[in-house]
Design an enzyme around this catalytic site. Sequence first.
Site, PDB file in Angstrom:
ATOM      1  N   CYS A 149       0.866  -1.171   0.000  1.00  0.00           N
ATOM      2  CA  CYS A 149       0.000   0.000   0.000  1.00  0.00           C
ATOM      3  C   CYS A 149       0.911   1.232   0.000  1.00  0.00           C
ATOM      4  CB  CYS A 149      -0.955  -0.006   1.200  1.00  0.00           C
ATOM      5  SG  CYS A 149      -0.132  -0.085   2.810  1.00  0.00           S
ATOM      6  N   THR A 150       0.363   2.423   0.182  1.00  0.00           N
ATOM      7  CA  THR A 150       1.146   3.644   0.039  1.00  0.00           C
ATOM      8  C   THR A 150       2.273   3.752   1.060  1.00  0.00           C
ATOM      9  OG1 THR A 150      -0.824   4.761  -0.799  1.00  0.00           O
ATOM     10  CG2 THR A 150       1.030   6.152  -0.127  1.00  0.00           C
TER      11      THR A 150
END
Length: 313
Positions: A149-150
């Site tokens: 994810c980020t």
Amino acid sequence: MAYADWLRRDHRFSDILVQVSPAPCGHAFPRLKLRYKPSLVQLEGGSCHLPLVESSMRASPLTPSEWREKLEARKRLESEPAGDTSGRNVLLLDVRNGYEWDIGHFEGAKRPNVDCFRSTSFGLSEQEMDSSDPLHGVDKENTDILMYCTGGIRCDVYSTILRKKGFGNLYTLKGGVSNYLTSEGCAEWVGNLFVFDDRLSLPPAKFAEEGEREDAAQEQGGIDTGRSSPSRWLGRCYVCGSEVEELKHRNCASIDCNRLFLCCRWCLEELRGCCCLECRSAPRLRPLLPGHQRYDKWHLYRDATSSTLHISS
């Protein structure tokens, strides 16, 4: 950065990962807000019951270089003859929202069929056939699941859910995509990275500027840094499906929709900043903003008179 330096001086946080990315068009966070939240990420049913502090229940973190090696090994595995089952299965899982994937992702990652992390349900489907669940039918004991994810927080949280569901080989990208792009450049990555602030989208080069300066010094010494040049990625207009080169979302002009969407210039003008014909005829519309300017807080438009808000046909 003064706060980060102060934090590192505390021995309890001396090894904390502090990530910095540039704001090309001014301060991305003009105001500092301190608010108590029981959880950094929201899930249906809450997260208080999850074993978040138990490291054995979370996925194993991989450094950016280790992650890149895993991705390269996965590509080699996919190139092997179809009948060769000697190696382990590897599945790349994007634990973000679909609109984030639309402007950039790791090669080979399937688009998440969710628009809000709260409703993520990978690996939880009880249906016999569920094509929308990338983990449905996966061999839990013999499949390495690479989650990203980020910044890594969503993966840490969701990996505890998958661990409780019996998935034994879980790996996360330490520091998330932003840390990877800073360290490894755009190797195995295509497009931009969606960020949750007014910038909305950042190209990999923005994260790697410091790393590239280090690379330049190493290249002068004849050292091959292994960085790859950016891969070109074209998004798709949510309205007509045409290719979109400018990888940056906008909000629908309808206050009651406010959907984040990618849009080509023709559809943008035709729909006056709305995401569909239905929203185009909505009663509470904001004006079409030039370029990729962001709307102000929605309540400022809500409190305005309807005659000011509505756009004439």
